[in-house]
Motif scaffolding. Structure first.
Motif, mmCIF file in Angstrom:
data_model
loop_
_atom_site.group_PDB
_atom_site.id
_atom_site.type_symbol
_atom_site.label_atom_id
_atom_site.label_comp_id
_atom_site.label_asym_id
_atom_site.label_seq_id
_atom_site.Cartn_x
_atom_site.Cartn_y
_atom_site.Cartn_z
ATOM 1 N N PHE A 106 0.786 -1.316 -0.178
ATOM 2 C CA PHE A 106 0.157 0.113 0.076
ATOM 3 C C PHE A 106 0.938 1.299 0.093
ATOM 4 O O PHE A 106 -0.238 2.531 0.057
ATOM 5 C CB PHE A 106 -0.863 -0.119 1.073
ATOM 6 C CG PHE A 106 -0.656 0.560 2.364
ATOM 7 C CD1 PHE A 106 0.370 -0.048 3.542
ATOM 8 C CD2 PHE A 106 -0.746 2.178 2.970
ATOM 9 C CE1 PHE A 106 0.928 0.589 4.336
ATOM 10 C CE2 PHE A 106 -0.412 2.945 4.022
ATOM 11 C CZ PHE A 106 0.510 1.704 4.631
ATOM 12 N N LYS A 107 1.601 0.796 1.057
ATOM 13 C CA LYS A 107 3.166 2.307 0.071
ATOM 14 C C LYS A 107 3.580 2.880 -0.968
ATOM 15 O O LYS A 107 3.618 4.535 -1.004
ATOM 16 C CB LYS A 107 4.320 1.954 1.375
ATOM 17 C CG LYS A 107 4.244 2.013 2.851
ATOM 18 C CD LYS A 107 5.645 2.116 2.965
ATOM 19 C CE LYS A 107 5.403 1.764 5.319
ATOM 20 N NZ LYS A 107 4.419 0.366 5.390
ATOM 21 N N SER A 246 -2.685 -1.715 11.697
ATOM 22 C CA SER A 246 -1.055 -0.504 12.032
ATOM 23 C C SER A 246 0.306 -1.186 12.611
ATOM 24 O O SER A 246 0.207 -1.738 13.246
ATOM 25 C CB SER A 246 -2.068 0.340 12.325
ATOM 26 O OG SER A 246 -3.911 0.487 11.802
ATOM 27 N N GLY A 247 0.940 0.094 12.425
ATOM 28 C CA GLY A 247 2.584 -0.023 12.610
ATOM 29 C C GLY A 247 2.398 1.903 13.129
ATOM 30 O O GLY A 247 2.106 1.817 14.590
ATOM 31 N N ASN A 248 3.012 2.379 12.251
ATOM 32 C CA ASN A 248 3.194 3.790 12.818
ATOM 33 C C ASN A 248 1.984 4.873 12.128
ATOM 34 O O ASN A 248 1.224 5.846 12.646
ATOM 35 C CB ASN A 248 4.353 4.035 11.747
ATOM 36 C CG ASN A 248 5.291 4.248 11.890
ATOM 37 O OD1 ASN A 248 5.560 4.316 13.139
ATOM 38 N ND2 ASN A 248 6.738 3.595 10.908
ATOM 39 N N PHE A 249 0.757 3.939 12.315
ATOM 40 C CA PHE A 249 -0.437 4.604 12.455
ATOM 41 C C PHE A 249 -0.743 5.557 11.091
ATOM 42 O O PHE A 249 -1.773 6.790 10.834
ATOM 43 C CB PHE A 249 -0.538 5.489 13.371
ATOM 44 C CG PHE A 249 -2.257 3.793 14.201
ATOM 45 C CD1 PHE A 249 -0.557 3.395 14.766
ATOM 46 C CD2 PHE A 249 -2.924 3.804 14.185
ATOM 47 C CE1 PHE A 249 -0.828 2.314 15.984
ATOM 48 C CE2 PHE A 249 -3.236 2.952 14.918
ATOM 49 C CZ PHE A 249 -2.474 2.496 16.119
ATOM 50 N N GLY A 250 -0.520 5.664 9.615
ATOM 51 C CA GLY A 250 -0.233 6.752 8.088
ATOM 52 C C GLY A 250 -1.449 6.209 8.124
ATOM 53 O O GLY A 250 -2.351 7.378 7.815
ATOM 54 N N ASN A 251 -1.622 4.796 7.810
ATOM 55 C CA ASN A 251 -3.030 4.698 6.761
ATOM 56 C C ASN A 251 -3.808 5.345 7.637
ATOM 57 O O ASN A 251 -5.028 5.284 6.959
ATOM 58 C CB ASN A 251 -2.571 2.490 6.470
ATOM 59 C CG ASN A 251 -3.768 2.863 5.516
ATOM 60 O OD1 ASN A 251 -4.235 2.944 4.880
ATOM 61 N ND2 ASN A 251 -3.235 1.255 5.126
ATOM 62 N N ALA A 299 6.457 -5.210 9.378
ATOM 63 C CA ALA A 299 6.337 -3.926 9.243
ATOM 64 C C ALA A 299 5.652 -2.997 9.988
ATOM 65 O O ALA A 299 5.005 -1.372 9.775
ATOM 66 C CB ALA A 299 5.438 -3.372 7.304
ATOM 67 N N HIS A 354 0.062 -9.397 7.800
ATOM 68 C CA HIS A 354 -0.382 -8.119 7.573
ATOM 69 C C HIS A 354 -2.193 -7.638 7.270
ATOM 70 O O HIS A 354 -2.718 -7.629 8.498
ATOM 71 C CB HIS A 354 0.334 -6.940 6.832
ATOM 72 C CG HIS A 354 1.610 -6.817 6.884
ATOM 73 N ND1 HIS A 354 2.107 -7.625 6.279
ATOM 74 C CD2 HIS A 354 2.646 -6.442 8.253
ATOM 75 C CE1 HIS A 354 3.574 -7.424 6.918
ATOM 76 N NE2 HIS A 354 3.791 -6.449 7.287
ATOM 77 N N THR A 379 -2.604 -4.809 3.021
ATOM 78 C CA THR A 379 -1.896 -3.640 2.893
ATOM 79 C C THR A 379 -0.575 -4.521 1.502
ATOM 80 O O THR A 379 0.566 -3.825 1.681
ATOM 81 C CB THR A 379 -1.136 -3.707 4.232
ATOM 82 O OG1 THR A 379 -0.845 -4.165 4.974
ATOM 83 C CG2 THR A 379 -2.081 -2.094 4.799
ATOM 84 N N ALA A 380 -0.665 -5.967 1.775
ATOM 85 C CA ALA A 380 0.517 -6.316 0.407
ATOM 86 C C ALA A 380 -0.053 -7.221 -0.006
ATOM 87 O O ALA A 380 -0.677 -8.227 0.826
ATOM 88 C CB ALA A 380 2.024 -6.516 2.202
HETATM 89 C C1 LIG Z 1 4.004 0.064 6.442
HETATM 90 C C2 LIG Z 1 2.739 -1.605 6.210
HETATM 91 C C3 LIG Z 1 2.299 -1.454 7.669
HETATM 92 C C4 LIG Z 1 1.178 -0.307 8.635
HETATM 93 O O1 LIG Z 1 1.219 1.025 8.321
HETATM 94 P P1 LIG Z 1 1.294 2.329 9.193
HETATM 95 O O2 LIG Z 1 0.439 3.284 8.133
HETATM 96 O O3 LIG Z 1 2.832 2.173 8.885
HETATM 97 O O4 LIG Z 1 0.216 2.122 9.868
HETATM 98 C C5 LIG Z 1 0.597 -2.167 7.085
HETATM 99 N N1 LIG Z 1 0.384 -3.181 6.093
HETATM 100 C C6 LIG Z 1 2.061 -3.239 5.274
HETATM 101 C C7 LIG Z 1 2.271 -4.588 4.371
HETATM 102 C C8 LIG Z 1 2.886 -2.498 6.069
HETATM 103 O O5 LIG Z 1 3.910 -2.028 5.102
#
Ligand SMILES: *Cc1c(COP(=O)(O)O)cnc(C)c1O
Length: 432
Positions: A106-107, A246-251, A299, A354, A379-380
Motif C-alpha cells: 500500500f505504500k 497498523s504500525g505507524n498509523f499513517g494509513n 512492517a 498484515h 496492505t501487501a
Molecule cells: C507500512 C505497512 C503497514 C503499516 O502501515 P502504517 O501506516 O505504518 O500504520 C502495514 N502493512 C504493510 C504491508 C506495510 O508495509
C-alpha cells in the motif's frame, strides 16, 4: 490550503513548503490548517466515481492552486493508474486490496503521490532534488519506484547488506535511471545514521536540494485518504466498519482525514500485532510507548507510532473521543498464523500476515456488532511474505508480474562501509 505544525499552530506554511520540508522545524508533523469538507454533491455521486476522479477531487482541496488543475489531474491519473478493488472474502467481510501497485504494497500510493508533487515543484523551480532514504526493506522500494523517472529528482537508497530479503534487494537494486542503491556494510541503524549525518553536514554548495522521503511527509498521508472513499463507493454502503492493520498509523490517519471531510463510516478498527501501544491507550487513556517487538507482520513492528501525534491533535488529546471513532485490538503471531490458514481453507483467500491481522480485527468487531458490512485493508501481496505464507498455508503464492520482472533483472549496487566519508564521497562525485 495552508499547513501547520502539530506542535505550533502559528507555524504556517504552503503545501509546497510542507512537502519539501517533511518535518516542521520544531519537529512537529504538518497537518492541514483546517479539515477539508467534501460537499453533498460529491457524496451523492460517490458510488459512481472512479479512484482517479476521487483522488483529483479530494486532492485538489489539499493542494489548492499550488499545482494547476490540468497538471494535477494528470498527476492523479498517473499516480492512481492501478486498481484498488474491494473483494468479497465471505459474507459481510471484504478485502480492500491495496497491493496492485508497482511494489505490491500500500505504500506505493503515498510514495507515488509524494514523488510527483516533489517532481512538479523541482521542475517549476528548476532545482535538482536529491532524496536520501535509509530502508530496512519495503519503504525504500516503494519510494524508489515512486520516483523512478521523475524529472528533476534523484534517489539514493541506503540498505543494510545481507539484511533484506532476496525480493526486497531486487526491488531496491534493479531500478536504474535516477535511482542509486548503496549497499551498506552494516545494519539498518547505520544506514539511518549516515543519512542523518549527511543532512546535518553535507554542504550541497546550493547545487541541489537534499531531502528525505520520510513516511511522516504530508504528501504521503493525503493520498492514503483517497481509497477510503473508494472503498465505500465500491461497498455502496455508508454504514461499513473498516479495519486497518497498523504500525505507524499513517494509513489509519488517512482514513480519519476522509471521515473528517464528511465520509460516513460506521466504525474504524485499528488492528495491531503484539506491539499494542495504541489499543492500550484507547482502553486506558494512557500512552506508554515501548521498544518494538519482532513479529511475522514486521512492517507493523512499531512501539511508538509516529502518526500518533496527528491522531492526538485530531481528537483534542481526548482518548475517549478517539475511542468513539476508533476501536483498537491487538493479536499474537499465533492467532495471525491460524487465521491465515483458516481463511485459506474455508474461503480460498490467501492473506499476507498484515492483512491477516486486519482480518482478525474486523472479525472481532463484527462478532460484537452483527449485521454490519466489514472491510479490512490488505496492505501487501502475500508473495511479498513468501516464507511465512508458505510455512503456514503450504502454498507458494505466484509472484505478480511486476515482481517476476524485477527478479529477472540484475542487481546493481554500490558497496560502501558504514562510515560517513563513504557516503559523502559518492555525493561529491555525483553532484558537485
Ligand atoms: C507500512 C505497512 C503497514 C503499516 O502501515 P502504517 O501506516 O505504518 O500504520 C502495514 N502493512 C504493510 C504491508 C506495510 O508495509
Amino acid at each position: 490550503m495552508k499547513y501547520i505544525s502539530s506542535r505550533d499552530k502559528n507555524h504556517i506554511v504552503s503545501f509546497e513548503e510542507a512537502v519539501k520540508r517533511g518535518l516542521a522545524p520544531n519537529k512537529g508533523l504538518y497537518m492541514p490548517q483546517e479539515f477539508i469538507k467534501m460537499d453533498d454533491d460529491f457524496y451523492a455521486n460517490l458510488f459512481d466515481m472512479s479512484l482517479q476522479e476521487i483522488g483529483y477531487q479530494v486532492g485538489k482541496k489539499y493542494v489548492g492552486d499550488e499545482i494547476p488543475d490540468a497538471d494535477f489531474k494528470a498527476l492523479c491519473n498517473e499516480v492512481l493508474n492501478f486498481d484498488i478493488p474491494l473483494v468479497m472474502v465471505k459474507d459481510n467481510i471484504y478485502s480492500l486490496e491495496l497491493f496492485h501497485g508497482p511494489t505490491c504494497a500500500f505504500k506505493d500510493v503515498g510514495a507515488r503521490f509524494m514523488a510527483r508533487c516533489l517532481g512538479y515543484f523541482s521542475q517549476k523551480n528548476k532545482e535538482k532534488t536529491v532524496i536520501l532514504v535509509a530502508t530496512s526493506g519495503d519503504t525504500g522500494s516503494a519510494v524508489a519506484r515512486g520516483f523512478l523517472n521523475v524529472p528533476g529528482v534523484d534517489v539514493i537508497i541506503l540498505y543494510p547488506s545481507g539484511k533484506v530479503s532476496e525480493i526486497q534487494e531486487k526491488q531496491l537494486t534493479t531500478n536504474g535511471g535516477n535511482i542509486t542503491a548503496l549497499e551498506v556494510n552494516g545494519v539498518f541503524d547505520d544506514c539511518q545514521r549516515l543519512v542523518k549525518t549527511a543532512f546535518a553536514n553535507f554542504d550541497t554548495k546550493n547545487r541541489f536540494h537534499l531531502t528525505s522521503a520520510n513516511s511522516i511527509n504530508i504528501a504521503r498521508l493525503i493520498p492514503q485518504s483517497f481509497y477510503y472513499y473508494y472503498a465505500v463507493a465500491q461497498a455502496k454502503d455508508y454504514d461499513t466498519a473498516i479495519c486497518v492493520p497498523s504500525g505507524n498509523f499513517g494509513n489509519l490517519t488517512g482514513g480519519i482525514l476522509a471521515w473528517k471531510s464528511g465520509l460516513t463510516i460506521k466504525q474504524f478498527v485499528a488492528a495491531t500485532n503484539i506491539n499494542d501501544t495504541v489499543p492500550n491507550y484507547l482502553e486506558s487513556g494512557i500512552y506508554t510507548p515501548k521498544p518494538s517487538k519482532q513479529t511475522i507482520s514486521n512492517a507493523m513492528d512499531v512501539g511508538d507510532p509516529s502518526n500518533f501525534e496527528r491522531l492526538e491533535l485530531i481528537f483534542d488529546r481526548d482518548s475517549k473521543k478517539m475511542h468513539q471513532t476508533i476501536e483498537g485490538y491487538s493479536f499474537t503471531d499465533d492467532q495471525t498464523r491460524k487465521k491465515m490458514q483458516q481463511v485459506k481453507d474455508l474461503y480460498g483467500y490467501t492473506l499476507d500476515p498484515h492483512g491477516a491481522v486486519g482480518y482478525l480485527g474486523i472479525e472481532k468487531y463484527l462478532a460484537a456488532n452483527p449485521g454490519t458490512k466489514g472491510i479490512f485493508l490488505e496492505t501487501a501481496h502475500p508473495a511479498k511474505f513468501l516464507d511465512v505464507v508458505k510455512d503456514v498455508t503450504g502454498i507458494t503464492p505466484d509472484l505478480p508480474p511486476t515482481l517476476q520482472d524485477c527478479m529477472k533483472k540484475t542487481k546493481k549496487s554500490i558497496k560502501i562501509d558504514n562510515k560517513y566519508e563513504d557516503l559523502a564521497q559518492i555525493l561529491t562525485q555525483k553532484y558537485l
